[in-house]
Design a protein around this motif. Structure first.
Motif, PDB file in Angstrom:
ATOM      1  N   ARG A   3       0.832  -1.208   0.000  1.00  0.00           N
ATOM      2  CA  ARG A   3       0.000   0.000   0.000  1.00  0.00           C
ATOM      3  C   ARG A   3       0.862   1.251   0.000  1.00  0.00           C
ATOM      4  NH1 ARG A   3      -4.596   2.379  -0.623  1.00  0.00           N
ATOM      5  NH2 ARG A   3      -5.474   3.646   1.008  1.00  0.00           N
ATOM      6  N   SER A   4       1.947   1.305   0.750  1.00  0.00           N
ATOM      7  CA  SER A   4       2.811   2.483   0.807  1.00  0.00           C
ATOM      8  C   SER A   4       3.510   2.735  -0.534  1.00  0.00           C
ATOM      9  CB  SER A   4       3.839   2.356   1.941  1.00  0.00           C
ATOM     10  OG  SER A   4       4.672   1.231   1.717  1.00  0.00           O
ATOM     11  N   THR A   5       3.843   1.675  -1.258  1.00  0.00           N
ATOM     12  CA  THR A   5       4.450   1.831  -2.588  1.00  0.00           C
ATOM     13  C   THR A   5       3.433   2.414  -3.564  1.00  0.00           C
ATOM     14  OG1 THR A   5       5.841  -0.102  -2.147  1.00  0.00           O
ATOM     15  CG2 THR A   5       5.685   0.627  -4.422  1.00  0.00           C
ATOM     16  N   ASP A   6       2.191   1.924  -3.486  1.00  0.00           N
ATOM     17  CA  ASP A   6       1.127   2.459  -4.343  1.00  0.00           C
ATOM     18  C   ASP A   6       0.893   3.944  -4.081  1.00  0.00           C
ATOM     19  OD1 ASP A   6       0.758   0.005  -5.500  1.00  0.00           O
ATOM     20  OD2 ASP A   6      -1.007  -0.524  -4.301  1.00  0.00           O
ATOM     21  N   VAL A   7       0.876   4.327  -2.818  1.00  0.00           N
ATOM     22  CA  VAL A   7       0.668   5.726  -2.451  1.00  0.00           C
ATOM     23  C   VAL A   7       1.830   6.577  -2.942  1.00  0.00           C
ATOM     24  CG1 VAL A   7       0.494   7.333  -0.502  1.00  0.00           C
ATOM     25  CG2 VAL A   7      -0.840   5.225  -0.501  1.00  0.00           C
TER      26      VAL A   7
END
Length: 176
Positions: A3-7
């Motif tokens: 999720r942090s990579t997507d953000v």
């Protein structure tokens, strides 16, 4: 992906898109080589090797001949019409089209228009002369980022051009 990579990727894409939106108007401005002026070549309707032409005829009967560094334009049937390629400039600044040549027969008009040749910004009459002359047409670019130089004439018109250039003559403000 986490999720942090997507953000992080979405944020980077949003920043890049915003930067593109903010910088896009500058993409239409002249490059450094054309910042203070453009010298147009005298090639009409076809280039010369690696050099592209800067002029296009507007009538099929216009005869053009490049000889000794001078472009001779003759129109005996349907008038003279010749258009430059669209020329990049800065909006809201003063420019001048400078033409060196000779009007041999007839009377021509030198006109600066928007790039689509729909609206004339400024114009002047070129009158016959035995000697070569310099004509200077000063205009305000207004909101335009590209202009076209147009030469118009009536039947039985003969015009010789030695040099045509677009010069930046001043910054923002009234042209004079």
């Amino acid at each position: 992906m986490s999720r942090s990579t997507d953000v992080a990727l979405a944020l980077a894409l949003a920043i890049a898109s915003l930067g593109g939106v903010l910088l896009f108007p500058r993409a239409l401005e002249p490059g450094r080589s054309e910042e203070n002026g453009i010298a147009l070549n005298l090639l009409v309707d076809r280039g010369d090797g690696a050099k592209a032409n800067d002029w296009y005829t507007g009538t099929a009967t216009l005869r053009s001949r490049l000889s000794g560094g001078s472009l001779r334009l003759e129109s005996h049937d349907s008038g003279l019409q010749i258009f430059s390629r669209p020329l990049a400039l800065f909006a809201g600044e003063c420019y001048a089209v400078v033409v060196h040549g000779r009007e041999i027969a007839g009377t021509s008009q030198l006109v600066v228009s928007d790039e689509e040749v729909r609206t004339a910004l400024s114009g002047m009459r070129l009158t016959p002369s035995a000697d070569r002359a310099d004509w200077k047409l000063v205009f305000d670019s207004g909101r335009l980022r590209r202009v076209t130089v147009v030469l118009l004439g009536q039947e039985d018109n003969v015009l010789e051009l030695d040099r045509v250039a677009l010069q930046r003559v001043g910054g923002p403000g009234p042209c004079g």
